[in-house]
Structure formats: C-alpha cells, structure tokens
Scaffold this motif. Structure first.
Motif, PDB file in Angstrom:
ATOM      1  N   TRP A 145       0.936  -1.008   0.245  1.00  0.00           N
ATOM      2  CA  TRP A 145      -0.026  -0.200  -0.151  1.00  0.00           C
ATOM      3  C   TRP A 145       1.306   0.698  -0.099  1.00  0.00           C
ATOM      4  CZ3 TRP A 145      -0.308   4.239   3.308  1.00  0.00           C
ATOM      5  CH2 TRP A 145      -1.357   4.965   3.143  1.00  0.00           C
ATOM      6  N   GLU A 191       1.945   1.743  -3.654  1.00  0.00           N
ATOM      7  CA  GLU A 191       0.395   1.646  -4.667  1.00  0.00           C
ATOM      8  C   GLU A 191       0.005   3.144  -4.280  1.00  0.00           C
ATOM      9  OE1 GLU A 191      -1.250  -1.554  -6.044  1.00  0.00           O
ATOM     10  OE2 GLU A 191       0.472  -2.519  -6.119  1.00  0.00           O
ATOM     11  N   GLY A 192      -0.776   2.675  -2.806  1.00  0.00           N
ATOM     12  CA  GLY A 192      -1.749   3.373  -2.024  1.00  0.00           C
ATOM     13  C   GLY A 192      -1.606   4.573  -1.875  1.00  0.00           C
ATOM     14  N   ARG A 193      -0.280   4.986  -1.261  1.00  0.00           N
ATOM     15  CA  ARG A 193       0.331   5.886  -0.556  1.00  0.00           C
ATOM     16  C   ARG A 193       1.294   6.744  -2.308  1.00  0.00           C
ATOM     17  NH1 ARG A 193       2.605   9.959   0.600  1.00  0.00           N
ATOM     18  NH2 ARG A 193       3.125  11.400   2.153  1.00  0.00           N
ATOM     19  N   GLY A 244      -4.249   8.234   1.036  1.00  0.00           N
ATOM     20  CA  GLY A 244      -3.556   8.803  -0.005  1.00  0.00           C
ATOM     21  C   GLY A 244      -2.802   9.887   0.683  1.00  0.00           C
ATOM     22  N   TYR A 290      -6.799  -7.517  -1.350  1.00  0.00           N
ATOM     23  CA  TYR A 290      -6.244  -6.683  -2.146  1.00  0.00           C
ATOM     24  C   TYR A 290      -6.563  -6.707  -3.878  1.00  0.00           C
ATOM     25  CZ  TYR A 290      -2.877  -3.974   0.429  1.00  0.00           C
ATOM     26  OH  TYR A 290      -2.604  -2.938   1.844  1.00  0.00           O
ATOM     27  N   HIS A 330      -5.294  -4.258  -6.669  1.00  0.00           N
ATOM     28  CA  HIS A 330      -4.650  -3.465  -6.450  1.00  0.00           C
ATOM     29  C   HIS A 330      -4.666  -2.666  -4.700  1.00  0.00           C
ATOM     30  CE1 HIS A 330      -3.744   1.093  -7.198  1.00  0.00           C
ATOM     31  NE2 HIS A 330      -4.228   1.414  -6.066  1.00  0.00           N
ATOM     32  N   SER A 375      -5.289  -1.239  -2.832  1.00  0.00           N
ATOM     33  CA  SER A 375      -6.322   0.085  -2.760  1.00  0.00           C
ATOM     34  C   SER A 375      -6.483   0.661  -1.154  1.00  0.00           C
ATOM     35  CB  SER A 375      -7.699   0.286  -2.534  1.00  0.00           C
ATOM     36  OG  SER A 375      -8.178  -0.649  -2.561  1.00  0.00           O
ATOM     37  N   THR A 376      -6.206   1.651  -1.004  1.00  0.00           N
ATOM     38  CA  THR A 376      -6.921   2.433   1.103  1.00  0.00           C
ATOM     39  C   THR A 376      -7.861   1.696   1.587  1.00  0.00           C
ATOM     40  OG1 THR A 376      -5.975   4.727   0.558  1.00  0.00           O
ATOM     41  CG2 THR A 376      -7.166   4.505   2.147  1.00  0.00           C
ATOM     42  N   GLY A 377      -9.049   1.297   0.735  1.00  0.00           N
ATOM     43  CA  GLY A 377     -10.046   0.713   1.224  1.00  0.00           C
ATOM     44  C   GLY A 377      -9.644  -0.687   1.201  1.00  0.00           C
TER      45      GLY A 377
END
Length: 484
Positions: free
Chosen positions: A299, A302-304, A358, A422, A425, A427-429
C-alpha cells in the motif's frame, strides 16, 4: 580439539557463536531472497509465477523440517545434526553458484532452496536445546539474557537481510545471494565441530534411544505440504489438496496416539494447554507481522505512492523499535506483562491503520511503525521464553521446531489475507480491511493471553517458574559433556 570444561554455574558463552550463526541462517535467507526475485527472473527468463517458488520452497521445507530435525536433535544431540545442517547450507550455496543461466535452471534453484531450507532447520532447535541443557547444568531456571541474545540476533538479521542482498547483487549479481551460504555453511561446520559438545545430558543414553517414528513423520509431512500448498493457492481446483491434508492429518492423529514413541506426542501436547496457546500466539503474531511487512508495504508504494526506497525507510522503525524493546526488557524473565503490552500495541497499530489515506503524512506512518515495533520485540521474545519453560526438557528441540512451523503457517495465512483483500491493486480501502483484520487478530491474541493463567508464574522465581520447571534442575550427569 580439547576444550576447557565449561564454567560451573555460568552459561558457557563459547556456545553463543555456533548458536547465533545457526539460528540466523534461516531468517537471513528468508529476507535476502526478497530483493533477488526480479534479477533472477530477468536472468533466467522466468515469470513471477515461477520465481515465487524460491520463497515458497524455503517456507515449505522449513515448516516441515524444523520439527523433524528438532526431534532428531532431542534424540541424538545437537552436534551431528548441526554439522549436517551446515553442510547442506554449503551445498545449497554451491548449487546456486554453478548452475547454468537458462530457463530450466529456475527449478534447480528451487531445489537448492529446498536443500537450504532443510539445512537451516537445525539452527534454532539446536540453540534451544543447548540453552535448556546449559540451564539444567548451571541450575539457572530462566536464562533470560541468553534467550534475549538469540531473539535480538534473529531480528537484527531480518532487518539487514534485504540490504545485504541488495549489496551482494550490486557487487556480484544474483548468484551471490546463494553463494553467501557457502562460507556461512562452512563456518557453521567449523564452529560446530570445535565448540558444540557431543552430548548435553538431555538426550537419552544410546541404549535407550526411541525408534524413529517414520510413519508419523510421513503423515506430518503430507499434512503440512498439502495444507501449505492449498493455502498458497486457494481455489476450487486445489480443494483436493485440502482433502489430502485433512485425511493425512486424521491419519497422523490416529497413528500418534497408538505408537509407543511418537514423532509428535499428542497425548502430552493435548494435555499441555498452555503450550498449545503459545503455538497459537506464534501463529497470530506471524500473521500480524507479515500482514504489515508485506501488505502495508504494497500500500505504501501503490496507495500512498512512495518509492520502494522510501517505503523501506518507513518500515525501518518497526525493526529498530523491536530490537530496542527486546534489549531494554529482555533481562526480565517475566512474560505476562510483555505479552499484554505487546497485544495492546498491535491492537493500537491496527486501529491507526484505519485512519490512513493517500495523503497521510509521513510522521503518522512512522509513529504507527514505532507502535508496531513494540509487539515485534516483546511478543517474539516472550513467546520464545514461554516455550522454553512450557516444553518438556527432553523434547525442547522438537517443540521449538514446531513453534517455527506455526510461525510459518502464520506467514502463509498473512499472504492469503492480503492477497485476497487487495486483488489487483493495493488500495486504501483494502488497507482499511487489513486494519480491521489486524484489530480482530489482536483482540483474539489479547483474550487468550488474559485467560492463560499459566503465564503468571513464568519468570517468577518465587513460584518456581513454570509447570515444566517445577522440579529443581538436575545437575548434568558425570561424563555427559565430553567435547571434541
């Protein structure tokens, strides 16, 4: 080579060198491969679906092999198993050094990792056997300092492993991550030959050695292999592997309850509820730790949107705090407060994850990692100390090996969790779902710790340590410690 007798009443610190070297062989090869997968794939033209077996092969070999080698250590003593393990490590390093660079060679490397995994199985069980034997010889019920040294050593190696791998690859290419095992294996053989005793007093006399439970070992290996493969590839097409695991597991239970000298003594284990809870805590600890180390790292990138270098730096406080906490509190033999603080800290870390997004500032990420470092240091240290007291002395090595099996099961469960959460991806969720998973696991960890009344006596000299330490340590029998 004749050595002076070990000092009476004090741990023989000459044993630390082979013990620490043997114990780090597995974690260093677990960590070092992380940075070598991509270079190996490029050099051999192997896709990620094939290079991932370089990781899985070591997990499978060690999860199955550690209890087996531990049982052999309990029966035959540390020296011959330690020397055999070091030799296998050196052989694995040599295989990686000489195989040709072709696509088919990837499976030779996988085979080398299996050999490597089996070779590294001797280190940790042998170390726990030696610590227990020295505790019995010296009359020290809780050698907390020595157990701390062992814990900190393995944690430190886990930190420097990826960095070391990067330096080796930059200087000599991916083969260096295998070749480094050649000198390490040779050093293990030399140190073990010179410093380890032929006998320790814990293993049975030659004429009283139990027969090796070959069928029990086979059932255990089939159960673990099928279960681990299924967990790594959960799908309808692999349900048959789960069925094999269940059938082999049932056969294992049936056989072990009937054989005179079982590979895993289910009667003793079933009657030792505190030890079963310790194994459960090891599994839960590994699940949380690996969920963070791998799932959170994905994360971050990819997310941050952090670079791999920045993501690695964000994770450093976990290991730094873990080592610092272990060093600060390792001399205290009590385990209950360590586990309670550790479980509360990992619960807090899971809650902090729920507030990430993010644009979360770096300082917040670092604080979360510092909080996570507390259980990283306290839980691993306390679990190791707890096992030392709860396991039967004559089965300390196999019990330590089984502890590592549960730990690797937790690592694989973690990969299943974050892989399914995941998907394609990070993701933050998905990260928030992982946070709730960590919160739930931490709550279970806290609950079984609070309810485990046996933890209150461990490390308290006035109450005689633990159930397995209730009797006074017996002095080593005369002539039990000849050294070569």
């Amino acid at each position: 080579m004749a050595l002076k007798p070990p000092p009476p009443g004090r741990f023989d610190r000459r044993l630390l060198a082979p013990m620490m070297l043997g114990a780090v062989l597995n974690p260093i090869n677990t960590a070092i491969i992380a940075v070598a997968l991509a270079p190996i794939g490029i050099a051999l033209g192997a896709p990620a679906s094939e290079t991932v077996w370089l990781v899985s092969a070591l997990y499978l070999a060690t999860a199955i092999g550690q209890p087996l080698v531990g049982r052999l250590v309990d029966i035959y003593g540390v020296k011959r198993l330690f020397l055999a393990g070091g030799a296998l490590v050196a052989v694995a390093g040599a295989i990686g050094l000489v195989i040709p660079a072709s696509h088919d060679s990837i499976w030779w490397l996988v085979a080398a990792r299996v050999v490597l995994g089996l070779g590294t199985c001797a280190g940790y069980p042998a170390a726990m056997h030696m610590i227990r034997a020295e505790g019995q010889r010296t009359g020290v019920a809780s050698p907390a300092v020595i157990l701390t040294v062992l814990s900190v050593t393995t944690q430190t190696v886990a930190v420097i492993g990826p960095t070391l791998g990067g330096l080796l690859i930059g200087a000599w290419g991916w083969r260096a991550t295998f070749a480094v095992n050649l000198p390490l294996g040779v050093a293990s053989v030399i140190l073990g030959w010179i410093l380890l005793p032929r006998t320790t007093g814990l293993e049975p006399p030659r004429d009283q050695r139990p027969r090796i439970d070959g069928l029990g070992i086979l059932f255990f290996a089939v159960t673990m292999l099928a279960l681990l493969v299924f967990l790594q590839n959960i799908a309808v097409a692999t349900l048959w592997m789960l069925a094999v695991a269940l059938v082999a597991g049932a056969a294992l239970v049936w056989w072990e309850l009937r054989v005179e000298a079982p590979f895993i003594d289910l009667r003793v284990l079933g009657g030792n509820g505190p030890l079963l809870l310790t194994y459960t805590r090891s599994l839960l600890t590994a699940t949380i730790s690996y969920t963070f180390v791998y799932g959170f790292t994905q994360w971050l990138e990819e997310g941050r949107a952090l670079s791999p270098t920045a993501a690695g730096l964000v994770l450093l406080p976990v290991f730094a705090a873990g080592i610092g906490v272990a060093l600060a509190f390792g001399r205290r033999p009590e385990v209950l407060w360590k586990l309670l603080i550790g479980s509360i800290a990992q619960l807090a870390a899971g809650i902090l994850v729920l507030f990430m997004g993010g644009t979360t500032p770096i300082w917040f990420l670092v604080v979360t990692m510092l909080v996570l470092g507390i259980p990283q240091g306290l839980n691993n240290l306390a679990i190791q100390n707890t096992l030392y007291h709860q396991a039967e002395p004559e089965r300390i090595a196999s019990s330590a090996g089984l502890l590592r099996t549960f730990f690797y099961l937790g690592a694989i469960v973690a990969s299943v969790v974050y892989g399914n959460v995941y998907g394609a991806h990070a993701s933050t969720g998905g990260l928030h779902v992982l946070g709730w998973v960590v919160v739930g696991i931490s709550a279970v960890f806290l609950l079984i710790t609070v309810l485990d009344r046996s933890l209150r006596s461990i490390g308290r000299e006035a109450s005689g340590a633990s159930a397995s330490d209730a009797r006074q340590p017996e002095p080593a029998r005369s002539g039990e410690q000849p050294r070569s």
